[in-house]
Design a protein around this motif. Structure first.
Motif, PDB file in Angstrom:
ATOM      1  N   SER A  14      -3.612  -4.602 -19.314  1.00  0.00           N
ATOM      2  CA  SER A  14      -3.650  -5.951 -19.897  1.00  0.00           C
ATOM      3  C   SER A  14      -2.686  -6.058 -21.072  1.00  0.00           C
ATOM      4  CB  SER A  14      -5.074  -6.334 -20.306  1.00  0.00           C
ATOM      5  OG  SER A  14      -5.455  -5.628 -21.450  1.00  0.00           O
ATOM      6  N   THR A  15      -2.491  -4.941 -21.792  1.00  0.00           N
ATOM      7  CA  THR A  15      -1.492  -4.943 -22.856  1.00  0.00           C
ATOM      8  C   THR A  15      -0.108  -5.076 -22.234  1.00  0.00           C
ATOM      9  OG1 THR A  15      -2.909  -3.462 -24.104  1.00  0.00           O
ATOM     10  CG2 THR A  15      -0.653  -3.688 -24.880  1.00  0.00           C
ATOM     11  N   MET A  16       0.111  -4.347 -21.141  1.00  0.00           N
ATOM     12  CA  MET A  16       1.377  -4.414 -20.410  1.00  0.00           C
ATOM     13  C   MET A  16       1.656  -5.869 -20.004  1.00  0.00           C
ATOM     14  SD  MET A  16       3.567  -2.006 -19.089  1.00  0.00           S
ATOM     15  CE  MET A  16       3.006  -0.525 -18.293  1.00  0.00           C
ATOM     16  N   LEU A  17       0.624  -6.571 -19.563  1.00  0.00           N
ATOM     17  CA  LEU A  17       0.785  -7.959 -19.117  1.00  0.00           C
ATOM     18  C   LEU A  17       1.227  -8.864 -20.257  1.00  0.00           C
ATOM     19  CD1 LEU A  17       0.413 -10.128 -16.892  1.00  0.00           C
ATOM     20  CD2 LEU A  17      -1.950 -10.384 -17.658  1.00  0.00           C
ATOM     21  N   SER A  18       0.629  -8.709 -21.437  1.00  0.00           N
ATOM     22  CA  SER A  18       1.007  -9.603 -22.539  1.00  0.00           C
ATOM     23  C   SER A  18       2.416  -9.290 -23.041  1.00  0.00           C
ATOM     24  CB  SER A  18      -0.025  -9.544 -23.677  1.00  0.00           C
ATOM     25  OG  SER A  18      -0.081  -8.240 -24.195  1.00  0.00           O
ATOM     26  N   ILE A  19       2.788  -8.012 -23.000  1.00  0.00           N
ATOM     27  CA  ILE A  19       4.160  -7.662 -23.393  1.00  0.00           C
ATOM     28  C   ILE A  19       5.138  -8.264 -22.377  1.00  0.00           C
ATOM     29  CG2 ILE A  19       5.779  -5.758 -23.801  1.00  0.00           C
ATOM     30  CD1 ILE A  19       3.334  -3.980 -24.473  1.00  0.00           C
ATOM     31  N   LYS A  20       4.762  -8.204 -21.103  1.00  0.00           N
ATOM     32  CA  LYS A  20       5.608  -8.770 -20.043  1.00  0.00           C
ATOM     33  C   LYS A  20       5.746 -10.288 -20.197  1.00  0.00           C
ATOM     34  CE  LYS A  20       6.296  -7.966 -15.108  1.00  0.00           C
ATOM     35  NZ  LYS A  20       5.759  -7.310 -13.906  1.00  0.00           N
ATOM     36  N   ASP A  21       4.644 -10.958 -20.514  1.00  0.00           N
ATOM     37  CA  ASP A  21       4.700 -12.407 -20.783  1.00  0.00           C
ATOM     38  C   ASP A  21       5.705 -12.709 -21.885  1.00  0.00           C
ATOM     39  OD1 ASP A  21       2.750 -13.099 -18.961  1.00  0.00           O
ATOM     40  OD2 ASP A  21       1.127 -13.163 -20.431  1.00  0.00           O
ATOM     41  N   ALA A  22       5.622 -11.932 -22.958  1.00  0.00           N
ATOM     42  CA  ALA A  22       6.525 -12.157 -24.093  1.00  0.00           C
ATOM     43  C   ALA A  22       7.967 -11.907 -23.681  1.00  0.00           C
ATOM     44  CB  ALA A  22       6.133 -11.250 -25.263  1.00  0.00           C
ATOM     45  N   LEU A  23       8.200 -10.797 -22.987  1.00  0.00           N
ATOM     46  CA  LEU A  23       9.573 -10.444 -22.617  1.00  0.00           C
ATOM     47  C   LEU A  23      10.165 -11.453 -21.642  1.00  0.00           C
ATOM     48  CD1 LEU A  23       9.209  -6.570 -22.280  1.00  0.00           C
ATOM     49  CD2 LEU A  23      10.334  -7.839 -24.119  1.00  0.00           C
ATOM     50  N   GLU A  24       9.337 -12.014 -20.775  1.00  0.00           N
ATOM     51  CA  GLU A  24       9.861 -13.010 -19.834  1.00  0.00           C
ATOM     52  C   GLU A  24      10.222 -14.310 -20.550  1.00  0.00           C
ATOM     53  OE1 GLU A  24       7.159 -13.061 -16.488  1.00  0.00           O
ATOM     54  OE2 GLU A  24       8.027 -11.201 -15.703  1.00  0.00           O
ATOM     55  N   ALA A  25       9.420 -14.685 -21.533  1.00  0.00           N
ATOM     56  CA  ALA A  25       9.716 -15.918 -22.278  1.00  0.00           C
ATOM     57  C   ALA A  25      10.958 -15.751 -23.163  1.00  0.00           C
ATOM     58  CB  ALA A  25       8.512 -16.314 -23.137  1.00  0.00           C
ATOM     59  N   LEU A  26      11.218 -14.501 -23.572  1.00  0.00           N
ATOM     60  CA  LEU A  26      12.294 -14.255 -24.539  1.00  0.00           C
ATOM     61  C   LEU A  26      13.465 -13.523 -23.910  1.00  0.00           C
ATOM     62  CD1 LEU A  26       9.918 -12.996 -27.367  1.00  0.00           C
ATOM     63  CD2 LEU A  26      10.790 -15.314 -27.058  1.00  0.00           C
ATOM     64  N   GLU A  27      13.475 -13.466 -22.576  1.00  0.00           N
ATOM     65  CA  GLU A  27      14.442 -12.632 -21.848  1.00  0.00           C
ATOM     66  C   GLU A  27      15.898 -12.912 -22.232  1.00  0.00           C
ATOM     67  OE1 GLU A  27      13.830 -12.677 -17.620  1.00  0.00           O
ATOM     68  OE2 GLU A  27      15.151 -10.963 -17.293  1.00  0.00           O
ATOM     69  N   GLY A  28      16.680 -11.830 -22.208  1.00  0.00           N
ATOM     70  CA  GLY A  28      18.107 -11.959 -22.528  1.00  0.00           C
ATOM     71  C   GLY A  28      18.360 -11.707 -23.996  1.00  0.00           C
ATOM     72  N   LYS A  29      19.629 -11.685 -24.340  1.00  0.00           N
ATOM     73  CA  LYS A  29      19.933 -11.318 -25.719  1.00  0.00           C
ATOM     74  C   LYS A  29      20.162 -12.528 -26.624  1.00  0.00           C
ATOM     75  CE  LYS A  29      24.872 -10.529 -24.932  1.00  0.00           C
ATOM     76  NZ  LYS A  29      25.997  -9.642 -25.191  1.00  0.00           N
ATOM     77  N   TRP A  30      19.950 -13.746 -26.114  1.00  0.00           N
ATOM     78  CA  TRP A  30      20.313 -14.911 -26.923  1.00  0.00           C
ATOM     79  C   TRP A  30      19.148 -15.684 -27.531  1.00  0.00           C
ATOM     80  CZ3 TRP A  30      25.018 -14.455 -28.271  1.00  0.00           C
ATOM     81  CH2 TRP A  30      25.990 -13.960 -27.394  1.00  0.00           C
ATOM     82  N   LYS A  31      18.018 -15.739 -26.809  1.00  0.00           N
ATOM     83  CA  LYS A  31      16.949 -16.664 -27.233  1.00  0.00           C
ATOM     84  C   LYS A  31      16.476 -16.412 -28.656  1.00  0.00           C
ATOM     85  CE  LYS A  31      15.298 -17.656 -22.583  1.00  0.00           C
ATOM     86  NZ  LYS A  31      16.077 -16.619 -21.867  1.00  0.00           N
ATOM     87  N   LEU A  32      16.238 -15.155 -28.993  1.00  0.00           N
ATOM     88  CA  LEU A  32      15.733 -14.880 -30.342  1.00  0.00           C
ATOM     89  C   LEU A  32      16.806 -15.151 -31.395  1.00  0.00           C
ATOM     90  CD1 LEU A  32      13.536 -11.739 -29.636  1.00  0.00           C
ATOM     91  CD2 LEU A  32      12.732 -13.941 -30.466  1.00  0.00           C
ATOM     92  N   LEU A  33      18.068 -14.972 -31.030  1.00  0.00           N
ATOM     93  CA  LEU A  33      19.141 -15.287 -31.982  1.00  0.00           C
ATOM     94  C   LEU A  33      19.233 -16.798 -32.220  1.00  0.00           C
ATOM     95  CD1 LEU A  33      21.940 -12.835 -30.751  1.00  0.00           C
ATOM     96  CD2 LEU A  33      20.517 -12.592 -32.798  1.00  0.00           C
ATOM     97  N   ILE A  34      19.046 -17.571 -31.159  1.00  0.00           N
ATOM     98  CA  ILE A  34      19.052 -19.034 -31.301  1.00  0.00           C
ATOM     99  C   ILE A  34      17.874 -19.473 -32.169  1.00  0.00           C
ATOM    100  CG2 ILE A  34      18.804 -21.227 -30.053  1.00  0.00           C
ATOM    101  CD1 ILE A  34      20.129 -19.744 -27.612  1.00  0.00           C
ATOM    102  N   LEU A  35      16.709 -18.892 -31.906  1.00  0.00           N
ATOM    103  CA  LEU A  35      15.528 -19.245 -32.705  1.00  0.00           C
ATOM    104  C   LEU A  35      15.729 -18.840 -34.162  1.00  0.00           C
ATOM    105  CD1 LEU A  35      12.696 -18.283 -30.201  1.00  0.00           C
ATOM    106  CD2 LEU A  35      13.361 -20.589 -30.909  1.00  0.00           C
ATOM    107  N   PHE A  36      16.361 -17.694 -34.372  1.00  0.00           N
ATOM    108  CA  PHE A  36      16.630 -17.256 -35.744  1.00  0.00           C
ATOM    109  C   PHE A  36      17.568 -18.249 -36.443  1.00  0.00           C
ATOM    110  CE2 PHE A  36      19.157 -14.599 -38.766  1.00  0.00           C
ATOM    111  CZ  PHE A  36      18.139 -14.374 -39.673  1.00  0.00           C
ATOM    112  N   ALA A  37      18.581 -18.711 -35.725  1.00  0.00           N
ATOM    113  CA  ALA A  37      19.512 -19.699 -36.300  1.00  0.00           C
ATOM    114  C   ALA A  37      18.784 -21.005 -36.627  1.00  0.00           C
ATOM    115  CB  ALA A  37      20.668 -19.957 -35.338  1.00  0.00           C
ATOM    116  N   LEU A  38      17.814 -21.370 -35.792  1.00  0.00           N
ATOM    117  CA  LEU A  38      17.083 -22.626 -36.005  1.00  0.00           C
ATOM    118  C   LEU A  38      15.973 -22.498 -37.045  1.00  0.00           C
ATOM    119  CD1 LEU A  38      16.746 -23.972 -32.349  1.00  0.00           C
ATOM    120  CD2 LEU A  38      18.086 -24.978 -34.206  1.00  0.00           C
TER     121      LEU A  38
END
Lengths: 113, 113
Positions: free
Chosen positions: A9-33
């Motif tokens: 179940s921990t694996m599942l929540s980490i997977k949920d997070a990684l799928e929503a944040l996938e790739g190298k750009w999303k967190l950088l865009i959020l950081f800029a915003l």
């Protein structure tokens, strides 16, 4: 580590997070915003060094669909569009902070400077 | 947020981290390796649900090149290979923990369960 069992179940929540944040750009865009309020497309593009307009456009749509970014069209002439981070997006603060600290350590370990 | 300025050097360290951890599999593989000592390929493949052997093989090589995973060949007959997490890999504990907490909140927010 987080659990000593590799718990599914921990694996599942980490997977949920990684799928929503996938790739190298999303967190950088959020950081800029995350600073200085709503921003125009061109301003985000300038702050997130190396991103193409096509990728930024695609990533903003995905972030919007995950309720992490809000897109607002202002009734000016011509119309202007601004993007801002949502409260749900801001809830990534600790994830981003830990990635920042780890990125510093990783640079020392691997890149050696 | 982490800084109120969208600071370029903070952006760089986050980018370093995201590039080393890119994709949706690496942190899941590290999480699987974080418990119960060294593991065989097939065991990791079983714990990281949904990953193909081809992808797991590629990701393990990338993790090894970033000193996050150690590959050991044992002189048995036939030879056996085991993978373990390195101390540098274990230093991702807080990143993984924060992703876990955020993943739980995201599931509530978006998926609604």
């Amino acid at each position: 580590m987080l659990t000593s069992e590799g718990c599914p179940s921990t694996m599942l929540s980490i997977k949920d997070a990684l799928e929503a944040l996938e790739g190298k750009w999303k967190l950088l865009i959020l950081f800029a915003l995350s600073s200085s309020g709503p921003k125009r497309f061109k301003q985000i593009s300038k702050e997130v060094a190396g991103i193409t307009d096509k990728t930024l456009s695609k990533e903003l749509k995905l972030l919007e669909s995950n309720q992490l970014v809000k897109r607002e069209v202002h009734d000016t002439f011509p119309p202007t569009v601004e993007y801002s981070i949502t409260p749900h997006g801001l809830s990534l603060e600790k994830v981003i902070a830990e990635l920042h600290y780890w990125g510093l350590a990783h640079r020392k370990q691997i890149i050696g400077k």
